[in-house]
Design a protein around this motif. Structure first.
Motif, PDB file in Angstrom:
ATOM      1  N   MET A   6      24.803  33.793  26.043  1.00 11.41           N
ATOM      2  CA  MET A   6      26.081  33.885  25.760  1.00 11.41           C
ATOM      3  C   MET A   6      26.785  32.731  25.212  1.00 11.41           C
ATOM      4  O   MET A   6      26.793  31.548  25.330  1.00 11.41           O
ATOM      5  N   THR A   7      27.521  33.223  24.240  1.00 13.49           N
ATOM      6  CA  THR A   7      28.386  32.115  23.312  1.00 13.49           C
ATOM      7  C   THR A   7      29.715  31.966  23.906  1.00 13.49           C
ATOM      8  O   THR A   7      30.247  32.722  24.448  1.00 13.49           O
ATOM      9  N   PRO A   8      30.445  30.782  23.446  1.00  9.74           N
ATOM     10  CA  PRO A   8      31.748  30.452  23.831  1.00  9.74           C
ATOM     11  C   PRO A   8      32.727  31.704  23.170  1.00  9.74           C
ATOM     12  O   PRO A   8      33.681  31.999  24.025  1.00  9.74           O
ATOM     13  N   GLN A   9      32.362  32.451  22.130  1.00 10.21           N
ATOM     14  CA  GLN A   9      33.297  33.319  21.891  1.00 10.21           C
ATOM     15  C   GLN A   9      33.214  34.611  22.581  1.00 10.21           C
ATOM     16  O   GLN A   9      34.027  35.355  22.576  1.00 10.21           O
ATOM     17  N   GLU A  10      32.003  34.761  23.527  1.00  8.65           N
ATOM     18  CA  GLU A  10      31.977  35.889  24.086  1.00  8.65           C
ATOM     19  C   GLU A  10      32.537  35.819  25.556  1.00  8.65           C
ATOM     20  O   GLU A  10      32.589  36.765  26.334  1.00  8.65           O
ATOM     21  N   LEU A  11      32.987  34.579  25.912  1.00  7.99           N
ATOM     22  CA  LEU A  11      33.510  34.440  27.351  1.00  7.99           C
ATOM     23  C   LEU A  11      34.976  34.892  27.243  1.00  7.99           C
ATOM     24  O   LEU A  11      35.755  34.987  26.436  1.00  7.99           O
ATOM     25  N   VAL A  12      35.186  35.586  28.434  1.00 13.62           N
ATOM     26  CA  VAL A  12      36.483  36.022  28.673  1.00 13.62           C
ATOM     27  C   VAL A  12      37.777  35.170  28.876  1.00 13.62           C
ATOM     28  O   VAL A  12      37.184  34.052  29.799  1.00 13.62           O
ATOM     29  N   THR A  13      38.687  35.020  28.346  1.00 11.73           N
ATOM     30  CA  THR A  13      39.735  33.904  28.612  1.00 11.73           C
ATOM     31  C   THR A  13      40.869  34.597  29.483  1.00 11.73           C
ATOM     32  O   THR A  13      40.936  35.970  29.646  1.00 11.73           O
ATOM     33  N   VAL A  14      41.602  33.719  30.075  1.00  7.33           N
ATOM     34  CA  VAL A  14      42.707  34.099  30.964  1.00  7.33           C
ATOM     35  C   VAL A  14      43.524  35.023  30.356  1.00  7.33           C
ATOM     36  O   VAL A  14      44.178  36.079  30.562  1.00  7.33           O
ATOM     37  N   ASP A  15      44.112  34.748  29.150  1.00 10.09           N
ATOM     38  CA  ASP A  15      44.879  35.361  28.183  1.00 10.09           C
ATOM     39  C   ASP A  15      44.607  36.867  27.942  1.00 10.09           C
ATOM     40  O   ASP A  15      45.294  37.910  28.039  1.00 10.09           O
ATOM     41  N   HIS A  16      43.118  36.979  27.883  1.00 10.97           N
ATOM     42  CA  HIS A  16      42.508  38.270  27.373  1.00 10.97           C
ATOM     43  C   HIS A  16      42.572  39.173  28.842  1.00 10.97           C
ATOM     44  O   HIS A  16      42.890  40.305  28.878  1.00 10.97           O
ATOM     45  N   LEU A  17      42.359  38.502  29.816  1.00  9.86           N
ATOM     46  CA  LEU A  17      42.132  39.343  31.129  1.00  9.86           C
ATOM     47  C   LEU A  17      43.427  39.647  31.537  1.00  9.86           C
ATOM     48  O   LEU A  17      44.029  40.943  31.879  1.00  9.86           O
ATOM     49  N   GLU A  18      44.625  39.032  31.068  1.00 11.22           N
ATOM     50  CA  GLU A  18      45.993  39.155  31.616  1.00 11.22           C
ATOM     51  C   GLU A  18      46.454  40.363  30.538  1.00 11.22           C
ATOM     52  O   GLU A  18      47.282  41.433  31.204  1.00 11.22           O
ATOM     53  N   LYS A  19      46.140  40.416  29.443  1.00 13.31           N
ATOM     54  CA  LYS A  19      46.557  41.530  28.452  1.00 13.31           C
ATOM     55  C   LYS A  19      45.809  43.064  28.827  1.00 13.31           C
ATOM     56  O   LYS A  19      46.453  43.971  29.013  1.00 13.31           O
ATOM     57  N   CYS A  20      44.467  42.725  29.330  1.00 14.16           N
ATOM     58  CA  CYS A  20      43.775  44.024  29.906  1.00 14.16           C
ATOM     59  C   CYS A  20      44.382  44.765  31.215  1.00 14.16           C
ATOM     60  O   CYS A  20      44.701  45.735  31.219  1.00 14.16           O
ATOM     61  N   LEU A  21      44.660  43.634  31.833  1.00 13.76           N
ATOM     62  CA  LEU A  21      45.480  43.970  33.249  1.00 13.76           C
ATOM     63  C   LEU A  21      47.041  44.521  32.881  1.00 13.76           C
ATOM     64  O   LEU A  21      47.299  45.525  33.481  1.00 13.76           O
TER      65      LEU A  21
END
Length: 96
Positions: free
Chosen positions: A1-16
Motif C-alpha cells: 500500500m502506498t501513501p496515495q492509497e491511504l484514506v484521509t480524514v477529509d476523504h472519509l468526511e466527504k464520503c460520509l
C-alpha cells in the motif's frame, strides 16, 4: 500500500456527508419520517389517561376484552424490572 492509497480524514468526511445526503433523500411512507416512539413511564401514562397507577398496572398485566373477544394487554418494555416504559402508540391503540 502506498501513501496515495491511504484514506484521509477529509476523504472519509466527504464520503460520509454524501452518504447522509443520500439517506435523507430516501422517500418514506406517506412522506412522514419514521421516528422512534415516545416511551412513557407509568406516571406519564397515568397523567395522559387521568387514571391511577393501579389501573395502568392492571392494563399491563390483565388487560381488557377486545372487540373480537380476545384479551388485549397494554404493551410495555421492561428495561429494568421496576421501570416499564409504554410506547405512546401502544397507549393510543389500547384506548381504542
Amino acid at each position: 500500500m502506498t501513501p496515495q492509497e491511504l484514506v484521509t480524514v477529509d476523504h472519509l468526511e466527504k464520503c460520509l456527508e454524501q452518504l447522509a445526503q443520500r439517506l435523507l433523500a430516501v422517500p418514506t411512507r406517506g412522506g412522514v419520517t419514521s421516528a422512534p416512539p415516545r416511551l412513557l413511564s407509568i406516571e406519564d401514562a397515568m397523567s395522559e389517561c387521568d387514571v391511577s397507577r393501579a389501573t395502568v398496572q392492571r392494563w399491563m398485566k390483565i388487560g381488557k376484552v377486545g372487540r373480537h373477544g380476545g384479551t388485549i394487554t397494554l404493551q410495555a418494555f421492561f428495561f429494568s424490572p421496576d421501570k416499564p416504559r409504554i410506547p405512546w402508540p401502544a397507549l393510543a391503540a389500547y384506548g381504542q
